[in-house]
Design a protein around this motif. Sequence first.
Motif, PDB file in Angstrom:
ATOM      1  N   GLU A 143       0.843  -1.190   0.000  1.00  0.00           N
ATOM      2  CA  GLU A 143       0.000   0.000   0.000  1.00  0.00           C
ATOM      3  C   GLU A 143       0.884   1.248   0.000  1.00  0.00           C
ATOM      4  O   GLU A 143       1.743   1.413   0.881  1.00  0.00           O
ATOM      5  CB  GLU A 143      -0.918   0.014   1.222  1.00  0.00           C
ATOM      6  CG  GLU A 143      -1.821  -1.196   1.344  1.00  0.00           C
ATOM      7  CD  GLU A 143      -2.947  -1.186   0.319  1.00  0.00           C
ATOM      8  OE1 GLU A 143      -3.184  -0.112  -0.290  1.00  0.00           O
ATOM      9  OE2 GLU A 143      -3.584  -2.237   0.122  1.00  0.00           O
ATOM     10  N   THR A 202       0.799   5.059   0.627  1.00  0.00           N
ATOM     11  CA  THR A 202      -0.111   6.003   1.278  1.00  0.00           C
ATOM     12  C   THR A 202       0.321   7.445   1.165  1.00  0.00           C
ATOM     13  O   THR A 202      -0.349   8.331   1.678  1.00  0.00           O
ATOM     14  CB  THR A 202      -0.250   5.640   2.757  1.00  0.00           C
ATOM     15  OG1 THR A 202       1.048   5.690   3.364  1.00  0.00           O
ATOM     16  CG2 THR A 202      -0.835   4.244   2.920  1.00  0.00           C
ATOM     17  N   PRO A 240      -5.357   6.184  -2.446  1.00  0.00           N
ATOM     18  CA  PRO A 240      -4.622   4.946  -2.158  1.00  0.00           C
ATOM     19  C   PRO A 240      -4.122   4.304  -3.445  1.00  0.00           C
ATOM     20  O   PRO A 240      -4.874   4.134  -4.405  1.00  0.00           O
ATOM     21  CB  PRO A 240      -5.644   4.067  -1.459  1.00  0.00           C
ATOM     22  CG  PRO A 240      -6.761   4.974  -1.080  1.00  0.00           C
ATOM     23  CD  PRO A 240      -6.746   6.128  -2.014  1.00  0.00           C
TER      24      PRO A 240
END
Length: 816
Positions: free
Chosen positions: A56, A58, A63
């Motif tokens: 992920e 961030t 996202p």
Amino acid sequence: MRAPLSWLREYAALPAGVTGRELAAKLIAAGLEVETVEEADITGPIVTGRVLAIEELTEFKKPIRWCQVDVGNPEPQNLICGARNFAVGDTVVVVLPGAVLPGGFAVGARKTYGRVSEGMICSLRELGIGDDHDGILVLPEDTGVGVDAIELLGLADDVLDIAVTPDRGYALSIRGLAREAAIAYGVAFTDPADVPIPDEGPSYPASIEATDVCDRFVLRRVSGFDPAAPSPLWLRTRLFRCGVRPVSLAVDVTNYLMLELGQPLHAFDAAKLTGEVVVRRARAGESLETLDHVKRTLDPGDLMITDGSGVISIAGAMGGLHTEIDGSSTEVVIEAAHFDPVSVARTVRRHRLHSEASYRFERGVDRELPLAASLRAVRLLAELGGARVVPGATVAEAPVEPVTITIPVSHPERVAGVEYSRETVVRRLEQVGCTVAGDDPITVTPASWRTDLTDPNDLAEEVIRLEGYDAIPERAPRPSAGRGLTSRQRLRRRVGRVLAATGHSEVLSYPFTSVKDFDALLLPVDDARRGALRLANPLSEDEPLLRTTLLPGLLRTAARNLGRGQTDLALFETGLVYRPKDGAGKVPAYGVEHAPSEAELAAIEAALPDQPHRVAVLVAGAAEPAGWWGAGRRAGWQDAIEAARLIAREAGVELRVTADRHEPWHPGRCAALWHGDVLVGHAGELHPRVVQHYGLPERASAVELELDRLPDGHSPTAPPVSTYPVATRDVALIVPANTPAATVEAALAEGAGDLLESLRLFDVYTGDQVGEGNKSLAYALRLRAPDRTLTAEEASTARDAAIARATELTGATPRT
């Protein structure tokens, strides 16, 4: 009708290399109209891959996921993706660098969000097989890694878009188009409706009350259906390519079979049905809220499907909201029926409720399909939705006589002018599903799906189109010897030519008018021109009447030209006007099975309105422009009358002009035009209020004549030319001021006799010298003999005779 090539191949054994465009050419040659062919514009490498890891990211506004995907290479593929509907271990579709997606979107490796993305993970929309753009396509777990996704998902598929004419309802299905494709290539055809029908009892109570508009009604039932079961990707893909949005499994199955077989189906929630299902006409005061959330008041002529609670569906168009399939529906009743096309068409037009189902019912559906289509529907629901097929099928029906057509074997040959053997005729008719019996003539029973075959010429068309329209030789037409134009047609042409030669421009107006036009022309309430015929379906509600005079269209055209800066106008129009006959009544309608008899033709003619040919002329602005040569001249009533005389001379007559009052002309500047004792028309200056209403220049003038009241046997020839000199004499006569100049002119011509070549009024004088209430008219007489030179005595004698006759008929006195 949109038809994917892969779906057509499923039932027509087409050669392996046939493309969509090649098939389109064959179908066009067979008489179908292929509008477009959407070719597969997708190229690989596109493969399946398994997600190994997801990181992920961030630090960005939205996202972002950094994914490692195994695509069968030694090293995993690094990919950037913003979607969040997949997880580690899922199988996805990966587009590798060098691939091209639909729409010409080329994919390569590029740096984005601080990482190098070596391709992309695809959604349905990006692959061109769905409209879901927000979620990645996740494949079943047992899908391998590194598999060619183009072949796996059938991405390289051409789609034919076919415009189906109203008489070929069978072509609104893959079944019908595949049959046409198989015939075109001479290959085998597998009928998807050819399924064994088990002999079972009823499944749900049903009956038909309106047997005149519904002759077959079938119900089948499934139990234990999973409403949450998704439609498989192959089904959703085919629906999407055919232009139908996937909704839910139950709805998608009915839509899929409608596209494949051509039979509309409807799914009811069995738990919401009450008592027996009955097909009947609506009753006064009944209403139904349909699936589009619109509450509709029903007409007693509408065909309905009802149960104990009332109306549950508008037959052939749309179901009711009360019995729709929803997220809790586990008991499903499938309905398939055969409805009358005319009844469905009237209902959907009345309620403006057009749908894919009604589109097919209006064009004719195979009466034999409901049993097979409903059976396939419940089996698909069982296969894809975990349901159990309840044994049995309710079949309510009314007997229908089969259609048979007897034709000579040579009939297609006589129609096309091309020789077809009996074997060819029979083979082609059998290819489209007909049963042929007999030797010559043959008796043909059309297939149940060919409701358009009702006439020998329909059968001839099938033979001709399948043999190929290009096989019909091109030959120049050989018209039979005719008599040329009639004398009346020649007169109309001469009138147009002479008006154009004298500076008038021809216009063509719509033959429609309104009461407002009659008011603008100041027509009295009892004027016959107000008795116009009203059109049943006018192009515009502002002009619902057929014209009884040419003037409104001519005046509106003049106003339009004036608005565009054309201030000097000389316009004319020829055309029909429509004058109803007193007590004519309605035109009778006869059948087409035989030519009308003389009595029938007479009845039709008696009911039709009179349709005389007329010509109208309008002049406004300058008739002669001003310039260095001198002052100009404005057009006036004289030009209108002269135009009328030009027209009459083409018929070989001279008009008699008298003063008259006739709307829309100025009451003091209106002339009635006569041929003998027959009123031909009117001419003069238009009434100032008419001029003001249409925004025309002051003193605009017009003429309207009825050409049918002029003789038509005149053949224009060059007048004889005398080689002898002319003798001229002037005559001045004093007459009462109210005496028409035309009356005096006619008397002079009668008195001068055959020696008179022409007569011209060159001066009008009023004043003290002629006395109050009188006027002086001065004429120039041209006298000539065809065979000699006139003596002075002969010319004076002719002049004196003319004066004497004018004095006798008009009370004129010579002016000295």
